[in-house]
Design an enzyme around this catalytic site. Structure first.
Site, PDB file in Angstrom:
ATOM      1  N   MET A   1     -11.142   3.117  -5.516  1.00 34.98           N
ATOM      2  CA  MET A   1     -11.327   3.984  -6.688  1.00 34.98           C
ATOM      3  C   MET A   1     -12.719   4.626  -6.698  1.00 34.98           C
ATOM      4  SD  MET A   1      -9.546   1.647  -9.639  1.00 34.98           S
ATOM      5  CE  MET A   1     -10.207   0.081  -9.099  1.00 34.98           C
TER       6      MET A   1
ATOM      7  N   PRO B   1       0.787  -1.238   0.000  1.00 32.10           N
ATOM      8  CA  PRO B   1       0.000   0.000   0.000  1.00 32.10           C
ATOM      9  C   PRO B   1       0.817   1.287   0.000  1.00 32.10           C
ATOM     10  CG  PRO B   1       0.035  -0.972   2.185  1.00 32.10           C
ATOM     11  CD  PRO B   1       0.746  -1.940   1.302  1.00 32.10           C
TER      12      PRO B   1
ATOM     13  N   ASP C   1       3.757   1.378 -11.605  1.00 33.20           N
ATOM     14  CA  ASP C   1       2.552   2.203 -11.608  1.00 33.20           C
ATOM     15  C   ASP C   1       2.848   3.551 -10.958  1.00 33.20           C
ATOM     16  OD1 ASP C   1       1.070   0.274 -12.775  1.00 33.20           O
ATOM     17  OD2 ASP C   1      -0.064  -0.298 -10.992  1.00 33.20           O
TER      18      ASP C   1
ATOM     19  N   LYS D   1      -1.099   5.008 -15.635  1.00 32.46           N
ATOM     20  CA  LYS D   1      -2.077   5.712 -16.465  1.00 32.46           C
ATOM     21  C   LYS D   1      -2.646   6.863 -15.658  1.00 32.46           C
ATOM     22  CE  LYS D   1      -4.477   2.052 -17.384  1.00 32.46           C
ATOM     23  NZ  LYS D   1      -3.564   1.057 -16.854  1.00 32.46           N
TER      24      LYS D   1
ATOM     25  N   GLY E   1      -0.208  -2.280  -4.159  1.00 33.73           N
ATOM     26  CA  GLY E   1      -1.040  -3.260  -3.449  1.00 33.73           C
ATOM     27  C   GLY E   1      -0.755  -4.671  -3.907  1.00 33.73           C
ATOM     28  N   ASP E   2      -1.826  -5.404  -4.204  1.00 31.26           N
ATOM     29  CA  ASP E   2      -1.700  -6.750  -4.770  1.00 31.26           C
ATOM     30  C   ASP E   2      -1.936  -6.649  -6.277  1.00 31.26           C
ATOM     31  OD1 ASP E   2      -1.800  -9.870  -4.057  1.00 31.26           O
ATOM     32  OD2 ASP E   2      -3.150  -9.419  -5.724  1.00 31.26           O
TER      33      ASP E   2
END
Ligand SMILES: C[S@@+](CC[C@H](N)C(=O)[O-])C[C@H]1O[C@@H](n2cnc3c(N)ncnc32)[C@H](O)[C@@H]1O
Length: 245
Positions: free
Chosen positions: A165, A8, A31, A53, A84-85
């Protein structure tokens, strides 16, 4: 080639395997949400490539898939690093499929998901024998009219609801849940920037979420367990003796 979960945010919440693979990598395709502290574990001469993105951003999933295949075929040690995962709302499954179609083997390293670590970092147990026997993790990203998530079913599930999200569409989500019969005064909590120095917690009721002062990235927790929320980090700091004390 490895698909690796970065956890996280807190670098100490990386798995030992993730930390080793990052340190050994020639190329890290990461990311946007992967923290600089975690990227600092890579070798100084490794290529760190941000493939995150952004809204309206440049990398479509198609371009990213091509990049993955290209780097995987380069013969260098490649780590695809995801927050995260990698298999929870991270499109990890799609990327593994693309690699498999290209004949590239990919090892998977699970990571600690923000869906569990976020609530935990705020002192919220997502299940609790007295109040919640189940937990549902759902994306709020597509809470529009053509949303594939059946929010009326979600609203009737009971237990704890963890929404990822969902910050931008929280007003629509609350309306859908209340329409499904979830009480407007159901406890709610939002854990922002969980496990990082910027962690912040909002608590209130479901009906107050649309007006809440919250921001992404955040995990929304809806259900009785949200009342457990407290600033666990401050509590730990308050109970930590100074080293020379
Ligand atoms: C594309 S999803 C990826 C989830 C990731 N695979 C996981 O297991 O945590 C991104 C969302 O995860 C949540 N998220 C990720 N890191 C977070 C953090 N440190 N604090 C709060 N929410 C976080 C937010 O809801 C964010 O919008």
């Amino acid at each position: 080639m490895w698909l690796v979960g970065a956890g996280p945010g807190d670098p100490e919440l990386l798995t030992l395997k993730a930390a080793r693979l990052i340190a050994e990598a020639d190329v890290v395709l990461h990311d946007r949400l992967v923290s600089p502290e975690i990227l600092a574990l890579a070798r100084p001469d490794a290529d760190l490539i941000d493939v995150g993105k952004r809204p309206g951003g440049s990398h479509t999933q198609g371009v990213l898939n091509e990049l993955l295949v290209l780097h995987a075929r380069s013969g260098r040690r490649v780590v695809r690093l995801k927050g995260g995962d990698p298999f929870l709302f991270g499109r990890g499954g799609e990327e593994v499929e693309v690699l498999a179609e290209a004949g590239i083997e990919c090892g998977i390293v699970p990571g600690i998901s923000s869906s569990l670590a976020g609530p935990a970092a705020a002192g919220i147990p997502v299940t609790h024998r007295q109040v919640a026997r189940a937990v549902t993790i759902v994306t709020g990203h597509e809470a529009t009219d053509s949303d594939p998530v059946d929010w009326s079913a979600v609203g009737r599930l009971g237990g704890t609801l963890v929404v990822l999200m969902g910050i931008e569409r929280r007003a629509a989500i609350v309306t859908k849940l209340v329409d499904a019969g979830l009480a407007a005064d159901t406890p709610a909590a939002v854990v922002m920037h969980a496990t990082t120095p910027r962690q912040r917690i909002w608590t209130g009721r479901l009906e107050q979420l649309p007006e809440a002062d919250v921001e992404s990235p955040a995990v929304m927790v809806i259900g009785a367990v949200a009342t457990f929320a407290h600033d666990a980090a401050a509590l730990v700091a308050a109970h930590t003796l100074p080293l020379d004390g």
